[in-house]
Design a protein around this motif. Structure first.
Motif, PDB file in Angstrom:
ATOM      1  N   GLY A 158       3.913  17.994   6.111  1.00  0.00           N
ATOM      2  CA  GLY A 158       4.313  17.290   4.910  1.00  0.00           C
ATOM      3  C   GLY A 158       4.180  15.805   5.163  1.00  0.00           C
ATOM      4  O   GLY A 158       4.041  15.348   6.301  1.00  0.00           O
ATOM      5  N   VAL A 159       4.178  15.011   4.106  1.00  0.00           N
ATOM      6  CA  VAL A 159       4.043  13.566   4.265  1.00  0.00           C
ATOM      7  C   VAL A 159       4.724  12.870   3.096  1.00  0.00           C
ATOM      8  O   VAL A 159       4.786  13.389   1.988  1.00  0.00           O
ATOM      9  CB  VAL A 159       2.548  13.159   4.356  1.00  0.00           C
ATOM     10  CG1 VAL A 159       1.832  13.356   3.033  1.00  0.00           C
ATOM     11  CG2 VAL A 159       2.381  11.727   4.844  1.00  0.00           C
ATOM     12  N   GLU A 202       0.849  -1.190   0.000  1.00  0.00           N
ATOM     13  CA  GLU A 202       0.000   0.000   0.000  1.00  0.00           C
ATOM     14  C   GLU A 202       0.880   1.233   0.000  1.00  0.00           C
ATOM     15  O   GLU A 202       1.947   1.233   0.592  1.00  0.00           O
ATOM     16  CB  GLU A 202      -0.907   0.047   1.245  1.00  0.00           C
ATOM     17  CG  GLU A 202      -1.914  -1.093   1.349  1.00  0.00           C
ATOM     18  CD  GLU A 202      -3.053  -0.948   0.364  1.00  0.00           C
ATOM     19  OE1 GLU A 202      -3.217   0.142  -0.215  1.00  0.00           O
ATOM     20  OE2 GLU A 202      -3.786  -1.928   0.180  1.00  0.00           O
ATOM     21  N   VAL A 203       0.428   2.303  -0.643  1.00  0.00           N
ATOM     22  CA  VAL A 203       1.194   3.553  -0.664  1.00  0.00           C
ATOM     23  C   VAL A 203       0.295   4.685  -0.215  1.00  0.00           C
ATOM     24  O   VAL A 203      -0.817   4.837  -0.708  1.00  0.00           O
ATOM     25  CB  VAL A 203       1.728   3.857  -2.085  1.00  0.00           C
ATOM     26  CG1 VAL A 203       2.470   5.175  -2.096  1.00  0.00           C
ATOM     27  CG2 VAL A 203       2.653   2.742  -2.543  1.00  0.00           C
ATOM     28  N   ALA A 204       0.782   5.475   0.714  1.00  0.00           N
ATOM     29  CA  ALA A 204       0.027   6.640   1.155  1.00  0.00           C
ATOM     30  C   ALA A 204       0.252   7.789   0.195  1.00  0.00           C
ATOM     31  O   ALA A 204       1.285   7.907  -0.432  1.00  0.00           O
ATOM     32  CB  ALA A 204       0.463   7.059   2.554  1.00  0.00           C
ATOM     33  N   GLN A 205      -0.744   8.662   0.097  1.00  0.00           N
ATOM     34  CA  GLN A 205      -0.608   9.847  -0.725  1.00  0.00           C
ATOM     35  C   GLN A 205      -0.228  11.044   0.136  1.00  0.00           C
ATOM     36  O   GLN A 205      -0.473  11.072   1.328  1.00  0.00           O
ATOM     37  CB  GLN A 205      -1.936  10.145  -1.432  1.00  0.00           C
ATOM     38  CG  GLN A 205      -2.332   9.046  -2.441  1.00  0.00           C
ATOM     39  CD  GLN A 205      -3.719   9.277  -2.975  1.00  0.00           C
ATOM     40  OE1 GLN A 205      -4.690   9.243  -2.234  1.00  0.00           O
ATOM     41  NE2 GLN A 205      -3.812   9.540  -4.262  1.00  0.00           N
ATOM     42  N   THR A 206       0.343  12.020  -0.530  1.00  0.00           N
ATOM     43  CA  THR A 206       0.643  13.261   0.169  1.00  0.00           C
ATOM     44  C   THR A 206      -0.650  14.013   0.414  1.00  0.00           C
ATOM     45  O   THR A 206      -1.659  13.758  -0.242  1.00  0.00           O
ATOM     46  CB  THR A 206       1.576  14.145  -0.661  1.00  0.00           C
ATOM     47  OG1 THR A 206       0.862  14.566  -1.825  1.00  0.00           O
ATOM     48  CG2 THR A 206       2.832  13.403  -1.060  1.00  0.00           C
ATOM     49  N   PRO A 207      -0.655  14.979   1.346  1.00  0.00           N
ATOM     50  CA  PRO A 207      -1.868  15.760   1.559  1.00  0.00           C
ATOM     51  C   PRO A 207      -2.386  16.406   0.284  1.00  0.00           C
ATOM     52  O   PRO A 207      -3.582  16.433   0.034  1.00  0.00           O
ATOM     53  CB  PRO A 207      -1.410  16.802   2.582  1.00  0.00           C
ATOM     54  CG  PRO A 207      -0.351  16.117   3.356  1.00  0.00           C
ATOM     55  CD  PRO A 207       0.374  15.282   2.335  1.00  0.00           C
ATOM     56  N   ALA A 208      -1.478  16.932  -0.566  1.00  0.00           N
ATOM     57  CA  ALA A 208      -1.925  17.555  -1.806  1.00  0.00           C
ATOM     58  C   ALA A 208      -2.602  16.528  -2.710  1.00  0.00           C
ATOM     59  O   ALA A 208      -3.650  16.776  -3.298  1.00  0.00           O
ATOM     60  CB  ALA A 208      -0.743  18.194  -2.533  1.00  0.00           C
ATOM     61  N   LYS A 219      -0.514  19.727   6.561  1.00  0.00           N
ATOM     62  CA  LYS A 219       0.247  20.849   6.000  1.00  0.00           C
ATOM     63  C   LYS A 219       0.899  20.419   4.694  1.00  0.00           C
ATOM     64  O   LYS A 219       1.668  19.472   4.658  1.00  0.00           O
ATOM     65  CB  LYS A 219       1.320  21.293   6.990  1.00  0.00           C
ATOM     66  CG  LYS A 219       2.393  22.209   6.400  1.00  0.00           C
ATOM     67  CD  LYS A 219       3.561  22.354   7.344  1.00  0.00           C
ATOM     68  CE  LYS A 219       4.741  23.034   6.683  1.00  0.00           C
ATOM     69  NZ  LYS A 219       5.923  23.087   7.566  1.00  0.00           N
ATOM     70  N   SER A 220       0.590  21.137   3.620  1.00  0.00           N
ATOM     71  CA  SER A 220       1.286  20.909   2.363  1.00  0.00           C
ATOM     72  C   SER A 220       2.628  21.618   2.405  1.00  0.00           C
ATOM     73  O   SER A 220       2.758  22.710   2.969  1.00  0.00           O
ATOM     74  CB  SER A 220       0.461  21.450   1.194  1.00  0.00           C
ATOM     75  OG  SER A 220       1.247  21.501   0.018  1.00  0.00           O
ATOM     76  N   GLN A 221       3.644  21.012   1.778  1.00  0.00           N
ATOM     77  CA  GLN A 221       4.961  21.635   1.693  1.00  0.00           C
ATOM     78  C   GLN A 221       5.040  22.656   0.568  1.00  0.00           C
ATOM     79  O   GLN A 221       6.080  23.293   0.380  1.00  0.00           O
ATOM     80  CB  GLN A 221       6.025  20.557   1.460  1.00  0.00           C
ATOM     81  CG  GLN A 221       6.169  19.563   2.603  1.00  0.00           C
ATOM     82  CD  GLN A 221       6.724  20.202   3.854  1.00  0.00           C
ATOM     83  OE1 GLN A 221       5.988  20.459   4.813  1.00  0.00           O
ATOM     84  NE2 GLN A 221       8.000  20.478   3.850  1.00  0.00           N
ATOM     85  N   GLU A 267     -10.248  22.369   0.143  1.00  0.00           N
ATOM     86  CA  GLU A 267     -10.102  23.783   0.470  1.00  0.00           C
ATOM     87  C   GLU A 267      -9.597  23.972   1.898  1.00  0.00           C
ATOM     88  O   GLU A 267      -8.854  24.922   2.186  1.00  0.00           O
ATOM     89  CB  GLU A 267     -11.424  24.526   0.265  1.00  0.00           C
ATOM     90  CG  GLU A 267     -12.564  24.075   1.164  1.00  0.00           C
ATOM     91  CD  GLU A 267     -13.890  24.692   0.750  1.00  0.00           C
ATOM     92  OE1 GLU A 267     -14.535  25.298   1.622  1.00  0.00           O
ATOM     93  OE2 GLU A 267     -14.274  24.568  -0.427  1.00  0.00           O
ATOM     94  N   GLY A 268      -9.957  23.049   2.789  1.00  0.00           N
ATOM     95  CA  GLY A 268      -9.464  23.136   4.160  1.00  0.00           C
ATOM     96  C   GLY A 268      -7.971  22.926   4.239  1.00  0.00           C
ATOM     97  O   GLY A 268      -7.271  23.579   5.016  1.00  0.00           O
ATOM     98  N   GLN A 269      -7.449  22.005   3.425  1.00  0.00           N
ATOM     99  CA  GLN A 269      -6.006  21.774   3.428  1.00  0.00           C
ATOM    100  C   GLN A 269      -5.252  22.996   2.913  1.00  0.00           C
ATOM    101  O   GLN A 269      -4.164  23.314   3.400  1.00  0.00           O
ATOM    102  CB  GLN A 269      -5.675  20.534   2.588  1.00  0.00           C
ATOM    103  CG  GLN A 269      -6.152  19.237   3.239  1.00  0.00           C
ATOM    104  CD  GLN A 269      -5.627  18.011   2.526  1.00  0.00           C
ATOM    105  OE1 GLN A 269      -4.430  17.888   2.307  1.00  0.00           O
ATOM    106  NE2 GLN A 269      -6.509  17.101   2.165  1.00  0.00           N
ATOM    107  N   ILE A 270      -5.823  23.667   1.924  1.00  0.00           N
ATOM    108  CA  ILE A 270      -5.201  24.911   1.439  1.00  0.00           C
ATOM    109  C   ILE A 270      -5.214  25.962   2.541  1.00  0.00           C
ATOM    110  O   ILE A 270      -4.197  26.612   2.820  1.00  0.00           O
ATOM    111  CB  ILE A 270      -5.938  25.438   0.191  1.00  0.00           C
ATOM    112  CG1 ILE A 270      -5.802  24.447  -0.967  1.00  0.00           C
ATOM    113  CG2 ILE A 270      -5.406  26.814  -0.203  1.00  0.00           C
ATOM    114  CD1 ILE A 270      -4.384  24.215  -1.428  1.00  0.00           C
ATOM    115  N   LEU A 271      -6.346  26.135   3.198  1.00  0.00           N
ATOM    116  CA  LEU A 271      -6.458  27.143   4.252  1.00  0.00           C
ATOM    117  C   LEU A 271      -5.492  26.856   5.388  1.00  0.00           C
ATOM    118  O   LEU A 271      -4.819  27.766   5.891  1.00  0.00           O
ATOM    119  CB  LEU A 271      -7.896  27.190   4.776  1.00  0.00           C
ATOM    120  CG  LEU A 271      -8.163  28.164   5.938  1.00  0.00           C
ATOM    121  CD1 LEU A 271      -7.843  29.595   5.544  1.00  0.00           C
ATOM    122  CD2 LEU A 271      -9.614  28.043   6.417  1.00  0.00           C
ATOM    123  N   MET A 272      -5.399  25.607   5.805  1.00  0.00           N
ATOM    124  CA  MET A 272      -4.540  25.263   6.929  1.00  0.00           C
ATOM    125  C   MET A 272      -3.055  25.292   6.577  1.00  0.00           C
ATOM    126  O   MET A 272      -2.209  25.271   7.466  1.00  0.00           O
ATOM    127  CB  MET A 272      -4.918  23.879   7.480  1.00  0.00           C
ATOM    128  CG  MET A 272      -6.256  23.861   8.178  1.00  0.00           C
ATOM    129  SD  MET A 272      -6.276  24.981   9.612  1.00  0.00           S
ATOM    130  CE  MET A 272      -8.021  24.940  10.041  1.00  0.00           C
TER     131      MET A 272
END
Length: 712
Positions: A199-200, A28-34, A582-584, A521-526
């Motif tokens: 980041g992830v 399994e592979v996790a995705q980044t927040p973006a 948090k996106s990098q 949109e929440g990830q962008i705001l945060m």
């Protein structure tokens, strides 16, 4: 609205699963927040029919949440806002006002936030509130403690409400390993905190060097000369790498386009540390002689591969350096202060703040990377998964203490900063500003920003490739591997069961906040803060997704108010990146060009497979499986774990604590009855409860892996 535009963009640019496997094999592979932001949107749409989390407009949430100080809470502190501060959005904020990100959350969701944050680290904040949880609705804490108190009934089980949280549910479904990392009970699937990602699925800490100094010492035709230099101290450090034979290493070529193999030929030239030690045993070795020994070694050991740009062994895209070569370089640096900074003193390795335990522990983390030791950068205490699929604890591994002994030998030669040994108030800023320090191990963006603020023209502080070391992933081999990998962080926010008891509005508002934070949109705001800090309609490609571009005013303000330090600016002024995903992407835009260069070399090496790392997955070779941030021990088990107080206090990584591994590096063994690596293992395992601790953690790990099978 900008937020809708970016939601659409993120969905349109969803990235496919990451290509890199778990040391070649992955389940399994996790995705980044973006990426997950894009993946979550369809699931969220399909889940629209789920019961809504409704609450009365103006519902008050009492927030005992923040990052680690009064400056980094939801509300402006006096030492940030002063008599009033005007930001890039044109608004003037006063002490006690909500920060822009949280004003926007109020506007979008309709809840109201009340400040209860005491300005502590996560562990201390929860410690303050644990007996007064009726006075708060959301509270910061460490993932382990929040889970522990959740199991005791003090925190809300968020998993019970996932059907009403389509964004958060979609995120967990897209990333099963994340679900594993926050599961607090494998019988119920309970989740007691919202995870925080800084980041992830990316490298976290990196080695950083004054690369201009490396070039000055190693590059060019002919022999190195200097009018004045010092002498090497008596040898204490002994070779780690072979002294004979050949070792082949895969590297990325200098152009960064392909993988090629270089050979370390010890039969031809020997080991550089052994050669220097032999010379030191015969008499004095000065800095000039040491540099020329290292130059000759590079030419002959690598058969001229690096040409006259020998510095590329350490600083190039095709770098292949190892611990022994680094020690040889450190000897050359420290013995050539006059050439490098015009004084009689240069410090070799240092930490970001040499008197801060939270930063000093980076020295033993670096030791793990240098000498092939797992568990020193674990997401959960000092645990890692072995090739046998079971948990192991670095604190009970002989190799851990042998690595610390090697670091102590390096310190004995004066190659680790005096301020680290003495715990004096030196920092990266002073080390670089005064040309005092050569190298440390840290975060790229926050440290390479000093190229702009502290260094002069021609000076360059840059991330370099992680070292070659001897790792055993089931087959002992020399390769590059980093355990410093971004996953669920060790802090999070929980919902107080007593705080929201009997108040559906409060409960739904808290759950809605978490769910919204994991929406596109929440990830962008945060990550970015409100739309006013973002350029309208402009995006750039980052990790396979189109992401917003910060406004010119935001970028200027970042430098004016936070000297280019993205995380300080985001947390102290915008109120973003305090928790959640948090996106990098924002941080990348604020990274100095020198920082981008070094990180780019490392990213290319990771992408081409010449740097291995843990995976956010259960791997066929379990050695590559990252340890979850939380392990689902029961309340009874946690009580037993907490009774092993020496394991906590002797290996503390908090700012005000002390850490035995750091002490061994600086001063050798200082614990009564401990004089060797064998003594250390025996004491930790048998006297301090290490064996019992590991057995309890292993029970939880076995339950967790069994639970994981039910998710597929």
């Amino acid at each position: 609205m900008m937020k809708r535009v970016f939601s659409i963009i993120l969905v349109a640019s969803m990235l496919a699963a990451l290509l890199a496997g778990c040391g070649g094999n992955k389940l399994e592979v996790a995705q980044t927040p973006a990426e997950t932001a894009g993946a979550a949107a369809p699931a969220a749409t399909e889940a629209a029919a789920a019961a809504e989390l409704t609450f009365a407009p103006g519902t008050v949430l009492r927030m005992a949440t923040g990052y680690n100080s009064t400056k980094t809470g939801l509300f402006f502190s006096a030492d940030v806002a002063g008599e009033g501060i005007t930001l890039a959005d044109g608004v003037t904020y006063q002490t006690g006002d909500l920060k822009p990100t949280w004003v926007e959350v109020q506007n979008r969701l309709g809840m109201v936030f009340e400040d209860k944050y005491q300005g502590n680290s996560a562990s201390k904040e929860f410690e303050f509130w644990k007996d007064r949880l009726n006075e708060v609705d959301m509270v910061s804490g460490t993932a382990t403690v929040l889970t522990e108190y959740g199991e005791a009934g003090s925190l809300v089980n968020i998993a019970e409400y996932l059907d009403q949280m389509p964004n958060f549910k979609a995120y967990l479904e897209a990333n099963p390993i994340v679900r594993l990392s926050i599961t607090g009970n494998t019988s119920t699937g309970a989740i007691y905190f919202s995870p925080y990602f800084d980041g992830v699925n990316d490298i976290e800490r990196m080695p950083l060097m004054r690369v201009d100094w490396v070039s000055k010492l190693l590059d060019g035709e002919g022999e190195f000369t200097a009018e004045k230099c010092g002498t090497l101290k008596p040898a204490a450090y002994e070779p780690y790498m072979p002294t004979s034979g050949k070792v082949q290493i895969d590297v990325v070529n200098l152009e960064g386009t392909a993988v090629e193999t270089v050979t370390k030929d010890y039969d031809t030239v020997g080991n550089i540390v052994a050669k220097m030690n032999e010379a030191l045993a015969a008499g004095t070795v000065d800095g000039v002689a040491a540099v020329n020994m290292l130059r000759t070694y590079i030419d002959e050991a690598y058969a001229g591969y690096y040409g006259t740009e020998r510095s590329n062994l350490f600083i190039g895209q095709n770098a292949a350096w190892d611990a022994d070569e680094l020690v040889a370089l450190l000897r050359c640096v420290v013995a050539n202060a006059q050439t490098l900074n015009g004084t009689d003193s240069v410090q070799g390795l240092f930490s970001r703040e040499d008197n801060n335990n939270q930063r000093r522990v980076d020295m033993f983390r670096f030791a793990g990377t240098l000498f092939g030791v797992r568990g020193l950068e674990s997401r959960q205490d000092y645990l890692y998964v072995g090739t046998d699929g079971q948990l192991h604890d670095a604190r009970t591994d002989l190799s851990t203490y042998e690595a610390m002994e090697r670091m102590n030998d390096i310190a004995a030669e004066g190659l680790i900063s005096k301020s680290f040994i003495d715990m004096s108030e030196e920092s990266t800023a002073t080390m670089l500003e005064n040309d005092l320090g050569f190298m440390h191990y840290d975060y790229n963006q926050t440290q390479t920003v000093y190229n702009e603020t502290k260094l002069q023209e021609g000076e360059k502080y840059m991330a370099v490739m992680v070292p070659v070391a001897r790792w055993n992933d089931g087959e002992e081999k020399y390769m590059r591997f980093t355990e410093s990998w971004r996953s669920v962080k060790t802090d999070g926010w929980g919902i107080s069961a007593k705080g929201v008891a009997g108040d559906t509005d409060k409960l739904n508002a808290a759950l809605k906040l978490i769910d919204y934070a994991f929406s596109p949109e929440g990830q962008i705001l945060m990550s970015y803060g409100p739309d006013a800090f973002i350029k309208t309609g402009e995006t750039f490609m980052f990790n396979g997704a189109q992401m917003p571009v910060i406004s010119d005013a935001t970028y200027a303000e970042l430098w004016e108010k936070a000297a280019g330090n993205y995380t300080n600016y985001a947390r102290q002024y915008l109120g973003s990146t305090l928790s959640f995903a948090k996106s990098q992407a924002f941080e990348f835009q604020c990274t100095h060009e020198v920082g981008k260069e070094g990180a780019g070399h490392i990213s290319t090496a990771i992408a081409l497979g010449t740097i291995k790392h843990p995976e956010l997955a259960l791997c066929e070779n379990p050695w590559y499986t990252i340890v979850p941030t939380v392990l689902p021990n029961t309340t009874v088990e946690n009580d037993m774990i907490n009774s092993y107080t020496d394991l906590k206090t002797k290996f503390d990584q908090n700012k005000d604590g002390s850490n035995m591994l750091v002490s061994i590096i600086a001063s050798g063994y200082t614990e009564d009855g401990m004089n060797s690596a064998e003594d250390a293992v025996q004491m930790v395992q048998n006297t301090w409860g290490g064996a019992q601790y590991l057995a309890l953690r292993e029970q939880a790990w076995e339950r967790l892996t069994s639970y994981y099978a039910t998710l597929n």
